[in-house]
Write a protein that holds these residues in place. Structure first.
Motif, PDB file in Angstrom:
ATOM      1  N   ILE A 198       0.523  -1.400   0.369  1.00 39.65           N
ATOM      2  CA  ILE A 198       0.141  -0.066   0.103  1.00 39.65           C
ATOM      3  C   ILE A 198       1.001   1.100   0.371  1.00 39.65           C
ATOM      4  CG2 ILE A 198      -1.801   1.127   1.569  1.00 39.65           C
ATOM      5  CD1 ILE A 198      -2.199  -0.895   2.242  1.00 39.65           C
ATOM      6  N   LEU A 230       1.347   4.184  -2.317  1.00 43.77           N
ATOM      7  CA  LEU A 230       0.991   5.960  -2.809  1.00 43.77           C
ATOM      8  C   LEU A 230       2.204   6.850  -2.902  1.00 43.77           C
ATOM      9  CD1 LEU A 230      -0.706   4.828   1.355  1.00 43.77           C
ATOM     10  CD2 LEU A 230      -1.866   6.322  -0.965  1.00 43.77           C
ATOM     11  N   MET A 242       1.156  10.618  -2.537  1.00 46.49           N
ATOM     12  CA  MET A 242       1.197  10.915  -1.357  1.00 46.49           C
ATOM     13  C   MET A 242       2.468  12.256  -1.513  1.00 46.49           C
ATOM     14  SD  MET A 242      -1.422  10.149  -0.087  1.00 46.49           S
ATOM     15  CE  MET A 242      -1.041  10.378   1.191  1.00 46.49           C
ATOM     16  N   SER A 292       7.673   5.323   1.984  1.00 44.19           N
ATOM     17  CA  SER A 292       7.468   3.707   2.707  1.00 44.19           C
ATOM     18  C   SER A 292       8.392   3.132   3.077  1.00 44.19           C
ATOM     19  CB  SER A 292       6.722   3.417   1.350  1.00 44.19           C
ATOM     20  OG  SER A 292       6.216   1.997   1.333  1.00 44.19           O
ATOM     21  N   LEU A 304      -6.199   1.367   1.121  1.00 43.83           N
ATOM     22  CA  LEU A 304      -5.225   2.101   0.343  1.00 43.83           C
ATOM     23  C   LEU A 304      -6.201   3.787  -0.565  1.00 43.83           C
ATOM     24  CD1 LEU A 304      -3.407   3.282  -2.013  1.00 43.83           C
ATOM     25  CD2 LEU A 304      -4.546   1.607  -3.857  1.00 43.83           C
ATOM     26  N   CYS A 318      -6.128   6.036   2.748  1.00 46.30           N
ATOM     27  CA  CYS A 318      -5.011   7.135   3.371  1.00 46.30           C
ATOM     28  C   CYS A 318      -5.254   8.289   1.908  1.00 46.30           C
ATOM     29  CB  CYS A 318      -3.622   6.621   2.556  1.00 46.30           C
ATOM     30  SG  CYS A 318      -2.495   7.395   3.236  1.00 46.30           S
ATOM     31  N   LEU A 319      -5.317   8.012   0.813  1.00 43.57           N
ATOM     32  CA  LEU A 319      -5.615   8.849   0.019  1.00 43.57           C
ATOM     33  C   LEU A 319      -6.209   9.827   0.240  1.00 43.57           C
ATOM     34  CD1 LEU A 319      -6.056   6.490  -3.525  1.00 43.57           C
ATOM     35  CD2 LEU A 319      -3.465   8.066  -3.150  1.00 43.57           C
ATOM     36  N   ALA A 367       2.888   5.127  -9.313  1.00 45.13           N
ATOM     37  CA  ALA A 367       1.855   4.947  -8.760  1.00 45.13           C
ATOM     38  C   ALA A 367       1.869   2.845  -8.996  1.00 45.13           C
ATOM     39  CB  ALA A 367       0.968   5.253  -8.084  1.00 45.13           C
ATOM     40  N   TYR A 373      -6.374   8.634  -7.551  1.00 47.62           N
ATOM     41  CA  TYR A 373      -8.168   7.549  -6.997  1.00 47.62           C
ATOM     42  C   TYR A 373      -7.861   6.884  -7.861  1.00 47.62           C
ATOM     43  CZ  TYR A 373      -9.295  11.600  -3.217  1.00 47.62           C
ATOM     44  OH  TYR A 373      -9.492  12.022  -2.550  1.00 47.62           O
TER      45      TYR A 373
END
Length: 372
Positions: free
Chosen positions: A55, A59, A63, A72, A167, A170-171, A222, A328
């Motif tokens: 995840i 991200l 992010m 990460s 996932l 967190c977005l 991503a 997304y």
């Protein structure tokens, strides 16, 4: 035989809509926490083990546009090398992803951060209200518990709705102050997932039932993180009968491409960004020229790429946008790996809910001792 895996794959769009409502209802509390503990000087570490670690990998490229100092780092690395991976003198926001919240590494990484760092806050994104992480959050001002819908605590061995909902959560957390404005995009994301299921499941079933022995998933940015999760789904749901790899399109040229042969399934998760897709198209053409026959699945949101002369078994389109699939829109791509894994598992005579005949893998990892 139960059908947990089937149901958990198919429930994902509903879970995403449910989680959006929950976050909107808790927006004031969540926003206040983030503004208090996330400053320009805060280190943000996205962490988890296995699928939960992937995840963070998915991200990270997006992010960085919202959280300046974000990395990460799997809990499995934090446990053994925290002295190199955590800066004791800087403020830390540790974002922990955990389906059960009971994995030894998940709890151990939190305890290590608390012990080593002077100023620590936590966000727990988890699916199990009775897990150790969730219970640990009670009464703690420096812990934000985001408890996902109960249904996302997947009963099957393989994480499916838990992965995608954590996932997406967190977005949404990254856009918490303007989340109402994102509701339409999140709805498009759910509709894209429903389109994959309704329009392509039978075709993916047919490909998943083919007698291939290797699986390769490629993505850029991503989507490389999504490819990482897809490769594990196919491998664990077939109990290792299908050995899988993942990589970026450009990275695949540097040695890993040797894995492709006539018993390989190659899945391309392609971006809509023209600049990036030029590199992706070049790689697809090269793999096709050097390896024929190969079963190939092209996954793209929007229009299919021009690939004259290339043998393509299936093009999966996600018709509801968004065109720039680096936010997304990355989430529904994982359904392709999940569905391939589910039907390949059945084709190998396995129970997708408990495919590990050898007992090598478990729903919650076993045999890990956390040392002082």
């Amino acid at each position: 035989m139960t059908n947990y895996t089937f149901d958990e794959i198919h429930q994902q769009p509903a879970m995403w809509r449910k989680e959006l409502k929950a976050l909107l209802a808790a927006k004031a509390e969540v926003s206040a926490f983030m503004h208090k503990y996330l400053t320009p000087d805060t280190d943000v570490v996205l962490t988890g083990a296995g699928t939960s670690a992937f995840i963070g990998d998915a991200l990270l490229p997006v992010m960085r546009g919202m959280w300046r100092n974000v990395r990460s780092v799997p809990t499995t690395d934090l446990i053994t090398h925290s002295e190199y991976l955590l800066d004791k003198e800087r403020s830390l926001l540790l974002v922990s992803f955990a389906r059960s919240g009971n994995s030894p590494e998940s709890v151990g990484a939190v305890n290590l951060a608390n012990k080593l760092c002077k100023n620590v806050a936590h966000v727990y994104i988890t699916c199990n209200k009775n897990g150790k992480l969730a219970l640990q959050a009670e009464g703690k001002d420096n812990i934000l518990l985001l408890l996902l819908p109960e249904e996302t605590d997947d009963k099957s061995l393989a994480m499916t709705s838990s992965f995608s909902t954590m996932l997406l959560t967190c977005l949404m957390l990254g856009h918490i102050d303007t989340l109402e404005q994102d509701a339409d995009e999140i709805e498009k994301t759910a509709k894209n997932a429903e389109a994959v299921i309704s329009e392509y499941e039978e075709k993916l079933k047919g490909i998943g039932e083919r007698p291939f022995e290797r699986g390769v998933f490629l993505g850029s940015g991503a989507l490389k993180g999504i490819a990482e999760e897809c490769h594990l789904k196919l491998q664990e749901l077939t109990d290792g009968a299908v050995v899988c790899k993942f990589d970026s399109f450009l990275g695949f040229r540097h040695g890993p491409k040797a894995v492709v042969n006539d018993k390989s399934l190659v899945v391309y998760l392609m971006t809509d960004k023209e600049y990036v897709q030029r590199y992706e198209r070049d790689l697809v053409k090269q793999v096709d020229a050097n390896n024929n026959p190969v079963a190939q699945v092209i996954v793209i949101a929007g229009n299919a790429p021009e690939l004259p002369g290339v043998k393509v078994d299936l093009v999966v389109k996600m018709p509801f946008g968004p065109k720039e699939n680096d936010f997304y829109g990355i989430v529904p791509y994982v359904l392709v790996g999940q569905l391939l894994g589910f039907y390949a598992s059945k084709a190998h005579g396995l129970n997708p809910d408990a495919p590990s005949v050898s007992g090598n893998i478990h729903r919650v990892v076993e045999g890990v001792t956390i040392y002082e």
